[in-house]
Design an enzyme around this catalytic site. Structure first.
Site, PDB file in Angstrom:
ATOM      1  N   TYR A 196       5.039  22.406 -33.201  1.00  0.00           N
ATOM      2  CA  TYR A 196       6.122  21.406 -33.238  1.00  0.00           C
ATOM      3  C   TYR A 196       7.378  22.052 -33.819  1.00  0.00           C
ATOM      4  CZ  TYR A 196       8.703  17.190 -34.685  1.00  0.00           C
ATOM      5  OH  TYR A 196       9.676  16.231 -34.879  1.00  0.00           O
ATOM      6  N   SER A 216      14.835  18.204 -35.841  1.00  0.00           N
ATOM      7  CA  SER A 216      14.031  17.874 -37.027  1.00  0.00           C
ATOM      8  C   SER A 216      14.328  18.853 -38.147  1.00  0.00           C
ATOM      9  CB  SER A 216      12.538  17.949 -36.680  1.00  0.00           C
ATOM     10  OG  SER A 216      11.755  17.842 -37.846  1.00  0.00           O
TER      11      SER A 216
HETATM   12  N1  LIG Z   1      10.049   9.847 -37.453  1.00  0.00           N
HETATM   13  C1  LIG Z   1      10.323  10.976 -38.081  1.00  0.00           C
HETATM   14  O1  LIG Z   1      10.014  11.129 -39.287  1.00  0.00           O
HETATM   15  C2  LIG Z   1      11.051  12.096 -37.365  1.00  0.00           C
HETATM   16  C3  LIG Z   1      11.518  13.164 -38.138  1.00  0.00           C
HETATM   17  C4  LIG Z   1      12.188  14.215 -37.493  1.00  0.00           C
HETATM   18  C5  LIG Z   1      12.397  14.168 -36.128  1.00  0.00           C
HETATM   19  N2  LIG Z   1      11.927  13.108 -35.401  1.00  0.00           N
HETATM   20  C6  LIG Z   1      12.170  13.118 -33.949  1.00  0.00           C
HETATM   21  O2  LIG Z   1      12.676  11.873 -33.547  1.00  0.00           O
HETATM   22  C7  LIG Z   1      12.369  11.647 -32.168  1.00  0.00           C
HETATM   23  C8  LIG Z   1      11.887  10.202 -31.986  1.00  0.00           C
HETATM   24  O3  LIG Z   1      10.665  10.056 -32.685  1.00  0.00           O
HETATM   25  P1  LIG Z   1      10.258   8.691 -33.422  1.00  0.00           P
HETATM   26  O4  LIG Z   1      10.199   8.979 -34.871  1.00  0.00           O
HETATM   27  O5  LIG Z   1      11.055   7.553 -32.955  1.00  0.00           O
HETATM   28  O6  LIG Z   1       8.731   8.579 -32.940  1.00  0.00           O
HETATM   29  P2  LIG Z   1       7.991   7.553 -31.933  1.00  0.00           P
HETATM   30  O7  LIG Z   1       8.090   6.187 -32.472  1.00  0.00           O
HETATM   31  O8  LIG Z   1       6.657   8.168 -31.718  1.00  0.00           O
HETATM   32  O9  LIG Z   1       8.865   7.623 -30.600  1.00  0.00           O
HETATM   33  C9  LIG Z   1       8.805   8.730 -29.736  1.00  0.00           C
HETATM   34  C10 LIG Z   1       9.403   8.350 -28.402  1.00  0.00           C
HETATM   35  O10 LIG Z   1       9.343   9.503 -27.535  1.00  0.00           O
HETATM   36  C11 LIG Z   1       8.776   9.074 -26.303  1.00  0.00           C
HETATM   37  N3  LIG Z   1       8.102  10.145 -25.566  1.00  0.00           N
HETATM   38  C12 LIG Z   1       7.049  10.909 -25.939  1.00  0.00           C
HETATM   39  N4  LIG Z   1       6.689  11.727 -24.938  1.00  0.00           N
HETATM   40  C13 LIG Z   1       7.541  11.481 -23.898  1.00  0.00           C
HETATM   41  C14 LIG Z   1       7.692  11.991 -22.592  1.00  0.00           C
HETATM   42  N5  LIG Z   1       6.858  12.916 -22.093  1.00  0.00           N
HETATM   43  N6  LIG Z   1       8.679  11.512 -21.806  1.00  0.00           N
HETATM   44  C15 LIG Z   1       9.517  10.558 -22.254  1.00  0.00           C
HETATM   45  N7  LIG Z   1       9.414  10.003 -23.484  1.00  0.00           N
HETATM   46  C16 LIG Z   1       8.447  10.470 -24.295  1.00  0.00           C
HETATM   47  C17 LIG Z   1       7.781   7.993 -26.697  1.00  0.00           C
HETATM   48  O11 LIG Z   1       7.406   7.233 -25.568  1.00  0.00           O
HETATM   49  P3  LIG Z   1       5.929   6.596 -25.376  1.00  0.00           P
HETATM   50  O12 LIG Z   1       5.970   5.302 -26.157  1.00  0.00           O
HETATM   51  O13 LIG Z   1       5.815   6.407 -23.909  1.00  0.00           O
HETATM   52  O14 LIG Z   1       4.950   7.578 -25.931  1.00  0.00           O
HETATM   53  C18 LIG Z   1       8.625   7.239 -27.716  1.00  0.00           C
HETATM   54  O15 LIG Z   1       9.520   6.380 -27.069  1.00  0.00           O
HETATM   55  C19 LIG Z   1      11.361  12.728 -31.770  1.00  0.00           C
HETATM   56  O16 LIG Z   1      12.009  13.726 -31.010  1.00  0.00           O
HETATM   57  C20 LIG Z   1      10.911  13.304 -33.114  1.00  0.00           C
HETATM   58  O17 LIG Z   1      10.526  14.643 -32.987  1.00  0.00           O
HETATM   59  C21 LIG Z   1      11.261  12.072 -35.993  1.00  0.00           C
END
Ligand SMILES: NC(=O)c1ccc[n+]([C@@H]2O[C@H](COP(=O)([O-])OP(=O)(O)OC[C@H]3O[C@@H](n4cnc5c(N)ncnc54)[C@H](OP(=O)(O)O)[C@@H]3O)[C@@H](O)[C@H]2O)c1
Length: 283
Positions: free
Chosen positions: A149, A136
């Protein structure tokens, strides 16, 4: 020509970035996708589209070991995309030890353990093994109210950079993805956790700061709207890192990720701290 399919394993494909990246790789017949999620029913549609689906909970060491054992025993693996993660927001003083540890288990220790266990198979990848981490912008631009975080993503960066040095001789490349704001369920999921884990412990002296945080998590303060990209931007980076002969060490996605990287490198810590502290004080 009958070329072997390449295989990518993706964590957190139940929603957001992971789901989109899995879906886009499934459109390409030259790729085999191992899509993982905590609950298999969340990715049943990916199975229907011929993904190999497996359950994986990064908070559960047995779940990680079971998956890694199966992959090491039977599957060729070319690319590992460590994507899954969540944000446990709140002022650092208000976080319980349990909450802090859970954040690190999901965002750091789980991906580290999974990666370490899959290294033997990735080392055997024809061409070269590729490992990517969805980190991130907050790993290098820390933000008040998101300290744990930020710390977890900074730790993930340090692990990835070390791994890159230690596995170069095995022809494995390690890439960090540094997204800024991306459309997904991330904020909605952060808010759900916050209500249960942090809100009951929130310091009333920080009422204004918590109100601002809640507005942001609920999408009411959309100062980032102009910069937000779709998960397709992440897919493009992952695809390039998976297929380029010499993948980049880091992809900074969205304008804030690129601009703020240079801002914090060029300006003094004192200046960056003053700006962030002012934002915090204003709530
Ligand atoms: N969206 C943004 O603006 C942004 C910016 C910077 C970085 N990121 C990073 O991008 C990555 C994906 O996030 P996203 O934006 O796609 O958010 P999201 O829609 O909330 O997806 C997060 C994913 O991680 C899974 N997860 C959470 N806890 C877990 C665990 N204990 N074991 C296995 N899977 C788990 C969730 O599964 P469940 O459905 O089972 O909870 C979901 O599939 C994350 O690492 C986040 O930090 C996102």
């Amino acid at each position: 020509m009958n070329e072997r399919k390449r295989t990518i394993l993706i964590t957190g494909t139940s929603s957001g970035i992971g789901r989109h990246v899995a879906s886009r790789f499934l459109e390409r017949p030259e790729w085999r996708v191992i899509a993982t999620a905590r609950h298999l029913e969340d990715i049943a549609d990916l199975a229907e589209r011929s993904a190999v689906t497996r359950s994986l909970d990064l908070d559960d060491a047995v779940s990680i070991a079971t998956l890694a054992e199966e992959v090491n025993a039977g599957h060729a693996l070319d690319v590992l995309f460590n994507n899954a993660g969540y944000g446990g927001y709140g002022a650092v003083e208000d976080l319980s030890l349990d909450q802090m540890m859970r954040q690190f288990t999901t965002n750091v220790f789980g991906p580290m353990d999974l990666t370490n266990r899959l290294l033997p198979t990735l080392s055997r990848a024809e061409g070269r093994g590729r490992i990517m981490f969805n980190s991130s912008i907050l790993s290098y631009v820390v933000s008040p109210m998101k300290g744990n975080y930020c710390a977890s993503k900074a730790a993930l960066d340090a692990y990835a950079k070390t791994l890159r040095m230690e596995t170069a001789h095995r022809n494995i490349s390690v890439t960090l993805i540094h997204p800024g704001p991306i459309e997904s369920r991330f904020n909605a999921n952060v808010y759900k956790r916050y209500l249960v884990e942090t809100k009951p412990r929130a310091n009333p002296e920080l009422k204004t700061q918590y109100a601002a945080l809640e507005r942001a998590m609920q999408g009411q303060d959309d100062s980032m709207k102009a910069y937000r990209l779709t998960p397709e931007a992440i897919f493009r980076a992952v695809y390039e890192a998976a297929t380029d002969r010499y993948p980049r060490e880091c992809y900074r996605i969205t304008r804030p990720s690129k601009v703020l990287y240079w801002v914090q490198r060029l300006l003094s810590d004192r200046w960056v701290n003053a700006v962030q502290s002012r934002r915090f004080a204003d709530g």
